[in-house]
Design a protein around this motif. Structure first.
Motif, mmCIF file in Angstrom:
data_model
loop_
_atom_site.group_PDB
_atom_site.id
_atom_site.type_symbol
_atom_site.label_atom_id
_atom_site.label_comp_id
_atom_site.label_asym_id
_atom_site.label_seq_id
_atom_site.Cartn_x
_atom_site.Cartn_y
_atom_site.Cartn_z
ATOM 1 N N SER A 173 43.847 30.692 32.897
ATOM 2 C CA SER A 173 42.442 30.532 33.303
ATOM 3 C C SER A 173 42.174 31.294 34.589
ATOM 4 O O SER A 173 41.493 30.792 35.492
ATOM 5 N N PHE A 174 42.673 32.484 34.665
ATOM 6 C CA PHE A 174 42.604 33.305 35.881
ATOM 7 C C PHE A 174 42.112 34.681 35.460
ATOM 8 O O PHE A 174 42.376 35.119 34.335
ATOM 9 N N PRO A 175 41.388 35.368 36.325
ATOM 10 C CA PRO A 175 40.878 36.690 35.938
ATOM 11 C C PRO A 175 41.952 37.581 35.317
ATOM 12 O O PRO A 175 43.037 37.742 35.884
ATOM 13 N N ALA A 207 40.692 44.320 42.318
ATOM 14 C CA ALA A 207 41.959 43.965 42.969
ATOM 15 C C ALA A 207 41.871 42.573 43.573
ATOM 16 O O ALA A 207 42.805 41.770 43.473
ATOM 17 N N TYR A 208 40.735 42.279 44.188
ATOM 18 C CA TYR A 208 40.586 40.993 44.867
ATOM 19 C C TYR A 208 40.643 39.823 43.877
ATOM 20 O O TYR A 208 41.380 38.870 44.082
ATOM 21 N N VAL A 209 39.862 39.921 42.823
ATOM 22 C CA VAL A 209 39.823 38.763 41.911
ATOM 23 C C VAL A 209 41.134 38.593 41.161
ATOM 24 O O VAL A 209 41.527 37.468 40.864
ATOM 25 N N TYR A 210 41.800 39.682 40.876
ATOM 26 C CA TYR A 210 43.077 39.534 40.175
ATOM 27 C C TYR A 210 44.125 38.900 41.078
ATOM 28 O O TYR A 210 45.033 38.238 40.600
ATOM 29 N N GLU A 211 43.954 39.099 42.395
ATOM 30 C CA GLU A 211 44.902 38.452 43.300
ATOM 31 C C GLU A 211 44.489 37.016 43.607
ATOM 32 O O GLU A 211 45.307 36.111 43.567
ATOM 33 N N HIS A 212 43.210 36.831 43.921
ATOM 34 C CA HIS A 212 42.784 35.540 44.457
ATOM 35 C C HIS A 212 42.178 34.596 43.430
ATOM 36 O O HIS A 212 42.049 33.398 43.699
ATOM 37 N N GLY A 213 41.766 35.119 42.305
ATOM 38 C CA GLY A 213 41.198 34.232 41.290
ATOM 39 C C GLY A 213 39.789 33.790 41.593
ATOM 40 O O GLY A 213 39.251 32.911 40.919
ATOM 41 N N THR A 267 36.376 35.698 36.614
ATOM 42 C CA THR A 267 35.438 35.059 37.533
ATOM 43 C C THR A 267 34.027 35.402 37.075
ATOM 44 O O THR A 267 33.827 36.331 36.292
ATOM 45 N N PRO A 268 33.031 34.679 37.604
ATOM 46 C CA PRO A 268 31.659 34.956 37.159
ATOM 47 C C PRO A 268 31.278 36.423 37.385
ATOM 48 O O PRO A 268 30.761 37.087 36.478
ATOM 49 N N PHE A 269 31.536 36.927 38.583
ATOM 50 C CA PHE A 269 31.086 38.281 38.873
ATOM 51 C C PHE A 269 31.878 39.314 38.068
ATOM 52 O O PHE A 269 31.343 40.320 37.614
ATOM 53 N N LYS A 287 34.078 52.455 44.642
ATOM 54 C CA LYS A 287 35.190 51.905 45.412
ATOM 55 C C LYS A 287 35.063 50.383 45.498
ATOM 56 O O LYS A 287 36.046 49.649 45.367
ATOM 57 N N LYS A 288 33.855 49.928 45.665
ATOM 58 C CA LYS A 288 33.602 48.481 45.692
ATOM 59 C C LYS A 288 34.083 47.832 44.396
ATOM 60 O O LYS A 288 34.670 46.750 44.400
ATOM 61 N N LEU A 289 33.820 48.499 43.298
ATOM 62 C CA LEU A 289 34.237 47.951 42.013
ATOM 63 C C LEU A 289 35.743 47.828 41.929
ATOM 64 O O LEU A 289 36.285 46.850 41.402
#
Lengths: 826, 826
Positions: free
Chosen positions: B152-154, A799-805, A753-755, A792-794
């Motif tokens: 195309s996913f993190p 975890a979030y992006v790997y799950e939600h994309g 993802t971008p971030f 912790k935020k990192l």
């Protein structure tokens, strides 16, 4: 066009090349074309004069007319010339001179073969342009002596066409770009005929191999003509050439396949070769005029024409020594550079040289003062019809400023910093649309891009124009037309080369490209930068429009393409070039992008690299603020800082580039929330060259100005779009350089993802905040808990992006809220 | 080959393409080839499975088998895939599978079209290799779900073939290199057939356009075969393609001209297309086997064969939605990326997606566990015959270490530092000759260069081998043969691409190039570096031999070529790449060059850049000294210093590169003559990466070691071969960095003598000496007269070279004389 038609069109040449006598039978159709005509005899003398002057440049530093026997001290101590391609080029030049005179043509000569310098210099000297430009090299024996001496000599001229060469538009040095420059020159110059000689060495390069397809972009109604002359002399430095060893059937098939009608001129006996070349040139010019007349007198499409091209086979080192020391020279690669070596010290070699030079009969060519005899000189065209004096080859003479719209009328309304989002390149597209419209009648502006104008969100230009397309158009196609101002082909080499040719002949343009793939043309940019640097030192070369790049689809937003599409290093490459030539711009939002693009289109003799994203992004500055900020090149964003600009901060948060700017501001948000009393200064850099010392770059800030922005001793966390080293390199002479901590791209990327991409490279808000804490030790002590929260935020983020994309909502939806109660001082 | 023969050879296809029905009539010659055969029906099911798995990757994160109705949450929130080229690639893959099984072929698949990732992943998953390499992605519905989600996913896989893709040798990302990699893979792999798909977008690039000529370098006796499949789906991102709009006659003519026998497979109706593709593949494989058998059973030359190639026209986004929202999609550029956008939130779009996916009949393809039905799966080859499992695509598996001679046996005898001259590359040539000899039987080493092996004075290799040449050979030609180990073509792109393909399939090589023009392949090197970086993180990818460059004819000796040939920036470019991948070597003389070259040929997964001159130059180190010095990477040259190595100097004179080293030593001579008591330390750097902090590069010196060489606070005058910034960049973390004053290339050059070139850029002995005086203020006070003398020398020098064209005798004849009475401590 069917195969049968092709056979008919090529019939005369097919016979010419297959009848065993190099086709000499197919000429002589008129008196003027007889191989023994007085005209050809005179042309042969002109050719011999050019050959003589070429050999003289390679060997002599005195006794130019051989009025006395050749002695050792007349020969240069270091022999560094190049003979091989030269006589063939001289042959072509004299024949084009005839064509120009007889048909009153505006012709530009492009000399592709490597090391064709002696021929270009010889011919422009013979026709008089050389001495007009360089009066110290007169048209007499003293001038000839200087002409000879300067060649491949300290402070002199190189062995290939160069900026110093009259009539040249930068075909020398690195090979591969002659033909693409030729097409660039011909676009929108309907009266111009570009005679473009392609060497068989150069023909092996990738860019040249692709360039043949350029005829599919040439509109006979509004563009000029390109006449490619593939000069097969058979050899490179020490090797045969691929095309030199191909038979005529395969060559014919290849060029028919590329879309041309090939004509063959082959042989080694000068007399019939003159007749064949002249007849062929007449024929191809008729063909060109037929194509143009048809297109220009018909309404509606006349389709993609089959343009003529010439295959010229002549021996390497033609008319030079046949053998030296028992080894084959003429017609072989030993003729490539200096066919007779060591001619200063070796008496036998010097004798070969002298006999060779005398074989041209200098006394029949030049008068006692060393002037070309008037009856020979009369063969050259006059005034600006001389190819060395063509204004097209000194494009600055023809350049007209673009009519430009008021960029502010396209500006995004920014009620408050970060108060809205916009797509920078989309906004720019509207501006460019109006640039196209305002200059439609002048036909002097083109946009280039490898199939990415829409992908890079410049679509608005298609409200004003189309993509150039000469092949068939289907009913469902969109924005294709022969008259389009947008040139798209999946070759960065062609985009670059066309644009170079277009600019060098006095026009304007912009090349938009995926950031990572602009490296494909590194070496072409390099050569153009060198051309600009040297041209700027020649008073007779007028400035040309700048070479402008818009690099978008950049490293921080290659969400699906991944690592192979992530490379911000073009700026580093360009930064190595001559300082006054180069500008690197990183506008942080749409209004700054508009100012920068508008500015670049008004400049000349520069290479402007604008890097800006195409994705929706927060907008920071109003048009008025953007103007002030961009004019300065860099500045304190007081509204984003937590202390007044004139007060010493605890910390400088600096940024260059759109994504780094956003992350920097988000980091300021985080820092303020944790340490409300922290005195943070935000500095944004648009014009990267301001960072460099003024002694290094004309845009460089004085040390006082630099220190006023970046302080002399406070930590600077610098979030930069590209590789971090460039910032260190540009600032290493600054007082505070030891305290500048740069976060940039570090060759870490993947599909993301971008971030997440920012996180990988530690230019994200969390890492920037951690860096600030690190370099303010008193804070990091106090903020151990804050650091832990950030880390912790990192983890949560990952975890979030790997799950939600997609990015966490707090990242995705972050907006700059300092207006609504932060500590901002605006 | 005459035109007539060509017509006969191509006759069947000419009919195929001209009879209005896409040539379906010319198939069906046997039962097996009937378009309705059970085999084709089964192949069609395999194809549908691959298409299904491809679409799933682009869209789905759940419900992979559509066992329940498709709901919003099954669809990815960000749709980033690429569909357009995928069904055509799947079609080709299933047909090649048949060919492999029926003929027991070793086939490598090269996927040129951009964003063909979904097809590669789908096919390697279907054939089982994907799950063998990535066991967490099993061959069942759970595995399919993961396979879909990761695309195309993190943290997942990009939209093109990448190092992560089984069976790939780095054809994804930047376009243009598929075919050149294919040829590189085929050289010296006589049993291999490389099926190389070239997209019609990629076909527009320069490198690809030149690569077609590579068949002129392919020896059917000892090399494998390349089967190019030009896949015309007609569109790029938003444009038609040039070749897609060419008619078959022109295409046929083009590829006949390039030297091929083209076969056409055109259509959109799957049933006849299966039959036509199968028949054509059988025919071209027969052709390939005929060519190889003839060559391999005949003694003497069988000439340059006319290899077959296939032109496949099929619709972009074949079998996908015909229209979306009333706009044409299949067979148009709208099918390029995500044909149905916003399928998560738009119910109608999601319905189109679901219908599209169900049109492949997943229930007829996969069992209830999500496994491909066994009768379909049986179509794939087995074991390493599967293209995803080909060892050729994981070349490290096949790599054998080179047999290398003892480099010391080629060493120059150096009785005393500077006591003799030698041409570095000439010495290296003898070493390389023996490398060729020792590995002649293995046929796993090649030398590449753009026609410069002799020019770069590596001629000795021609005592052991020749240049590869398959076209005609004339009696007077030298060192040309079909079996040669030296590959020369005037295209840096081809040299680079061939070598990449050769290395990636497990072999070794060296690319020698003019320094300035290596920038031509910047972007290719970039992609290779990224490939190496990512591959090194994949445990299943075995290391391959390093990519080795010898950059010669360098910036300081372009006496006749001038400014266009002067660019030492490749090192800067390479230094941006992942640290562990990159090495930059600047051997100062022949023996160090031997050590470095020998070392580089023993390494793997690296990019080694060796920069060394070809001109006669003084020699400094014995073989033994060279070994110690090179192993350290940099060191104090105590013999050239005026104080012992363990004593603190007044001044450090540092150097990297052959010319800078010579000038530094000459400057030491000058300084000693003026200030005999001055304590000068000379440091020479061979391995530039030692300068970098160890945290940045594995070769980086510890701070202790660095400080021990360069001191913590003494002035360092650093004469460097390239742009000075790189030294600043590499040393900016060092304690003494503020005192390092670098002299290097500054974009100032022209046609000049060797020494004059150094003077222009102030890396000559006079300027280095002046710099030393400047940074030792007490000296410069004392030495005002000396400074004046030096400045006068510079003026004398200029006058001399402009008059005589060669350096002053005192420069030309300078030798290091410290042995004979200087202050040296050796």
């Amino acid at each position: 066009m069917s195969g049968a038609v092709i056979v008919i069109l090529s019939d005369i040449n097919r016979r010419a090349s297959s009848e065993g006598d190099n086709g000499r039978q197919n000429v002589g159709r008129s008196e003027a074309m007889s191989s023994r005509s007085p005209q050809f005899a005179m042309m042969d003398r002109y050719w011999r004069a050019a050959n003589y002057v070429s050999v003289g440049q390679i060997y002599l530093m005195d006794n130019p007319l051989l009025r006395e026997p050749l002695r050792a001290e007349h020969v240069k101590p270091r022999l560094l010339g190049h003979w091989g391609t030269t006589p063939g080029l001289n042959f072509i030049y004299v024949h084009l001179n005839r064509l120009i005179r007889e048909r009153d043509l505006d012709m530009l000569f492009i000399c592709g073969p490597g090391h064709g310098g002696p021929a270009m210099v010889a011919n422009t000297w013979l026709e008089g342009t050389y001495s007009e430009i360089y009066p110290d090299i007169g048209r007499d024996s003293e001038g000839m002596k200087e002409l000879f001496k300067q060649f491949s000599f300290p402070g002199g001229v190189p062995s290939h066409a160069a900026p110093e060469t009259p009539g040249s538009i930068h075909e020398g040095g690195e090979l591969g770009y002659a033909l693409v420059h030729g097409f660039g020159a011909a676009f929108d110059n309907p009266d111009l005929v570009v005679a473009c000689v392609v060497g068989d060495g150069e023909a092996e390069t990738g860019p040249l191999a692709a360039t043949w397809h350029s005829s599919k972009f040439l509109n006979p109604r509004t563009d000029g003509a390109v006449l490619p002359i593939l000069h097969l002399n058979g050899y490179k430095i020490a090797n045969p050439t691929l095309m030199g060893r191909m038979n005529d059937d395969d060559l014919r098939s290849l060029f028919i396949g590329y879309g041309y009608e090939p004509f063959f001129v082959e042989g080694s006996d000068p007399e019939p070769m003159h007749a064949l070349m002249a007849a062929t040139l007449d024929q191809v010019m008729e063909r060109i005029r037929d194509i143009q007349t048809t297109a220009r007198t018909t309404t509606g499409s006349t389709g993609l024409p089959r343009w003529p091209m010439i295959v010229l086979r002549s021996p390497k080192g033609w008319t030079g020594p046949k053998e030296v020391d028992g080894k084959k020279v003429e017609g072989f690669w030993r003729a490539h550079q200096v066919p007779v070596s060591n001619a200063r010290d070796d008496d036998a070699h010097r004798q070969i040289l002298e006999e060779w030079m005398r074989s041209y009969g200098p006394d029949e060519l030049f008068d006692t003062e060393g002037r070309l005899l008037p009856e020979i000189a009369a063969l050259a065209p006059e005034g600006t019809k001389r190819m060395g004096a063509s204004p097209y080859a000194n494009g600055g003479l023809l350049k007209k400023d673009l009519a430009l719209p008021d960029w502010k009328s396209f500006a995004v309304d920014v009620p408050a910093p970060g108060g809205r989002t916009a797509e920078g390149t989309h906004i720019l597209g509207a501006y460019l649309r109006d640039v196209v419209r305002l200059n439609a009648a002048s036909r002097n502006f083109r946009l280039m891009g490898p199939d990415e104008t829409s992908s890079n969100r410049l679509d608005a230009v298609f409200e004003a124009t189309d993509r150039v397309w000469m092949e068939g158009i289907e009913p469902y196609d969109v924005h294709l037309a022969p008259e389009g101002r947008v040139m798209e082909v999946l070759s960065e080499h062609l985009c670059q080369g066309w644009l170079e040719g277009y600019l060098l002949t006095g026009r304007h343009g912009l090349f938009s490209c995926y950031e990572a793939f602009i490296h494909i043309v590194d070496s072409m940019v390099n050569q153009h930068a060198k051309w600009l640097k040297t041209s700027a030192e020649l008073s007779w070369r007028e400035p040309i429009a700048s070479l402008n790049y818009l690099l978008t689809s950049h490293v921080w937003r290659q969400d699906h393409n991944g690592f192979s599409h992530q490379d911000p290093g073009f700026s580093d490459f360009v930064a190595n070039k001559k300082a006054d030539t180069v500008r690197l711009y990183f506008p942080p939002d749409a209004n700054t992008l508009l100012w920068v693009a508008d500015h670049c289109l008004r400049t000349w003799n520069r290479i402007n690299v604008i890097t800006a994203g195409k994705q929706p992004a927060p907008q920071w500055l109003t048009a008025q603020e953007a103007e002030g900020h961009c004019k300065a090149g860099a500045g304190i964003w007081e509204w984003a800082s937590t202390c007044p600009a004139d007060e010493e901060p605890d910390l400088v948060m600096a940024c260059a580039g759109d994504v780094p700017t956003m992350e920097t501001l988000a980091a300021v948000d985080l820092l303020v929330a944790d340490s409300p009393g922290l005195r943070i200064r935000v500095v944004n850099v648009v014009d990267l060259m301001t960072l460099q010392a003024r002694s290094e770059h004309p845009h460089g800030f004085s040390d006082e100005t630099f220190d006023a922005l970046f302080t002399k001793d406070r930590p600077v966390i610098f979030a930069y779009h590209g590789y971090p080293y460039l910032i260190h390199r540009l600032t290493y002479r600054r007082a505070n350089h030891d305290n500048i901590h740069v976060h940039g791209f570090r060759e870490e990327g993947t599909t993301t993802t971008p971030f997440d991409m920012a996180v990988m490279n530690q230019i994200d808000r969390f890492h920037l905040t951690l860096a600030a804490l690190r370099w303010l030790p008193q804070l990091s002590q106090r903020s151990a808990q804050f650091s832990a929260t950030l880390k912790k935020k990192l983890e949560e983020h990952k975890a979030y992006v790997y799950e939600h994309g997609e990015d966490m909502p707090e990242i995705r939806n972050w907006t700059w809220r300092r207006e609504a109660g932060g500590a901002g001082v605006r």
